[in-house]
Design an enzyme around this catalytic site. Structure first.
Site, PDB file in Angstrom:
ATOM      1  N   CYS A 122       0.683  -1.134   0.003  1.00 51.70           N
ATOM      2  CA  CYS A 122       0.194   0.083   0.144  1.00 51.70           C
ATOM      3  C   CYS A 122       0.907   1.383  -0.103  1.00 51.70           C
ATOM      4  O   CYS A 122       0.763   2.264  -1.049  1.00 51.70           O
ATOM      5  CB  CYS A 122      -1.064   0.060   1.074  1.00 51.70           C
ATOM      6  SG  CYS A 122      -0.260  -0.424   2.927  1.00 51.70           S
ATOM      7  N   HIS A 156      -2.367   5.632   6.396  1.00 54.37           N
ATOM      8  CA  HIS A 156      -0.871   6.125   6.426  1.00 54.37           C
ATOM      9  C   HIS A 156      -0.900   7.537   5.925  1.00 54.37           C
ATOM     10  O   HIS A 156      -1.880   7.992   5.307  1.00 54.37           O
ATOM     11  CB  HIS A 156      -0.132   5.242   5.469  1.00 54.37           C
ATOM     12  CG  HIS A 156      -0.086   3.762   5.677  1.00 54.37           C
ATOM     13  ND1 HIS A 156       0.167   3.236   6.869  1.00 54.37           N
ATOM     14  CD2 HIS A 156      -0.478   2.847   4.883  1.00 54.37           C
ATOM     15  CE1 HIS A 156       0.296   1.791   6.789  1.00 54.37           C
ATOM     16  NE2 HIS A 156      -0.071   1.594   5.754  1.00 54.37           N
TER      17      HIS A 156
END
Length: 340
Positions: free
Chosen positions: A142, A221
């Site tokens: 990711c 994130h």
């Protein structure tokens, strides 16, 4: 041609990929696996997916729990053209040796595996062509996906001398209640730099150094990037370039996007499971000082790699070129439609 797809691991990534595959006209889901008859296994059956036991010896466990299975992972891959392995990190490599190579089936692995599990590490924007016709492909993680998309656009338009990136990582996914970081900030790893830079270099030729920290949050994130450009540019030039790519979403604090919590709240209004397949870049974070670009972006770790798995299938089976595949994937998953 309709590619028959098996999902080995109907969990955080697997269930999202399964739903995404179901939206494609040129591929179909033939089954998914679980290691145990938990709520996700029951939801898979309820959603109409044929369920198989990821560990052959546990078929009886499913039967005793009253959860019907069609057979084992070995039975499933006999009916498929490709398996998307969404099992936990390092398990995919074991599955390759134990099942996929013996069955002679193509396979896609996730970023938790080492790069040597596949013939090529993959990002649709950066190196779609390298996956064409391949048997084993690894979709990068990711964080690497988020970095690569953004850096590809910057490199193509302005050139890049060097990248310095700091990843502020969610500590675990929302459902992982057995582990976490309750009160603290953890360098990840403590010995710098982090692995993300070398991982980006598996799909994009760029000079990049990264560091990462885990923080006690589960939703996204955040990346803080400093990019030394080769060409002169203004912030508005960067904004216009990023607007061209559907898989990058620009947001602004003026619209209320003051944190990842607000980004996720917006996503809850848009898609099932609040999935964000796009990079989320704060437009008002974009600044250029002495020809060095600074910006901040957020990455939804549960969803961002989903479209890459779809494009990887098309590349491996030579169903479409890069532009056509990404266009189809974007349209079927409503990617790029929610820019404010």
């Amino acid at each position: 041609m309709s590619v028959k797809v098996a999902i080995n691991g109907y969990g955080t990534i697997g269930k999202r990929v399964a739903d995404a595959v179901s939206c494609q006209k040129d591929m179909e889901i033939v089954g998914v696996t679980k290691t145990k008859p938990d709520f996700e296994a029951k939801l898979a059956v309820r959603r109409g997916y044929k369920l198989y036991a990821a560990i052959p010896e546990r078929v009886e466990v499913f039967e005793k729990a009253g959860v019907p299975v069609e057979g084992t992972i070995e039975d499933l891959i006999q009916n498929a053209d490709v398996v998307i392995d969404c099992s936990p990190g390092k398990v995919g490599a074991e599955n390759k040796e134990k099942y996929y190579e013996k069955a002679g089936i193509k396979a896609i692995f996730q970023g938790g595996e080492k790069k040597d599990v596949a013939e090529v590490s993959f990002n649709a924007l950066a190196n779609y062509e390298k996956a064409v016709g391949k048997r084993y492909v690894r979709v990068v993680s990711c964080n690497t996906t988020g970095l690569t998309r953004l850096l590809y656009m910057i490199k193509q338009n302005f050139g890049i001398k060097k990248v310095r990136a700091t990843m502020i990582r969610r500590v675990v996914d929302p459902k992982e209640d057995k582990k976490g970081l309750v009160n603290g900030i953890m360098p990840n790893p403590i010995a710098l730099p982090s692995h993300h830079g070398p991982d980006v270099q598996t799909v994009l030729d760029v000079d990049i150094t990264t560091v990462a920290f885990k923080v006690p949050t589960t939703i996204m994130h955040v990346h803080a990037l400093n990019i030394e450009l080769e060409k002169d540019a203004k912030p508005e030039d960067v904004v216009e370039v990023l607007k061209q790519e559907p898989r990058i979403m620009l947001v602004s604090s003026e619209d209320g996007f003051t944190s990842t919590a607000k980004v996720i709240e917006y996503a809850r209004e848009l898609r099932l499971r609040y999935d964000l397949f796009e990079n989320v870049v704060w437009e008002d974070s974009i600044a250029i000082v002495d020809n060095e670009l600074y910006l901040t972006q957020a990455v939804h770790q549960e969803a961002i790699v989903v479209p890459e798995n779809i494009d990887a299938i098309r590349a491996m089976f030579e169903l479409a070129d890069k532009e056509e595949s990404m266009k189809i994937t974007n349209e079927t998953l409503d990617i790029g439609k929610f820019q404010l």
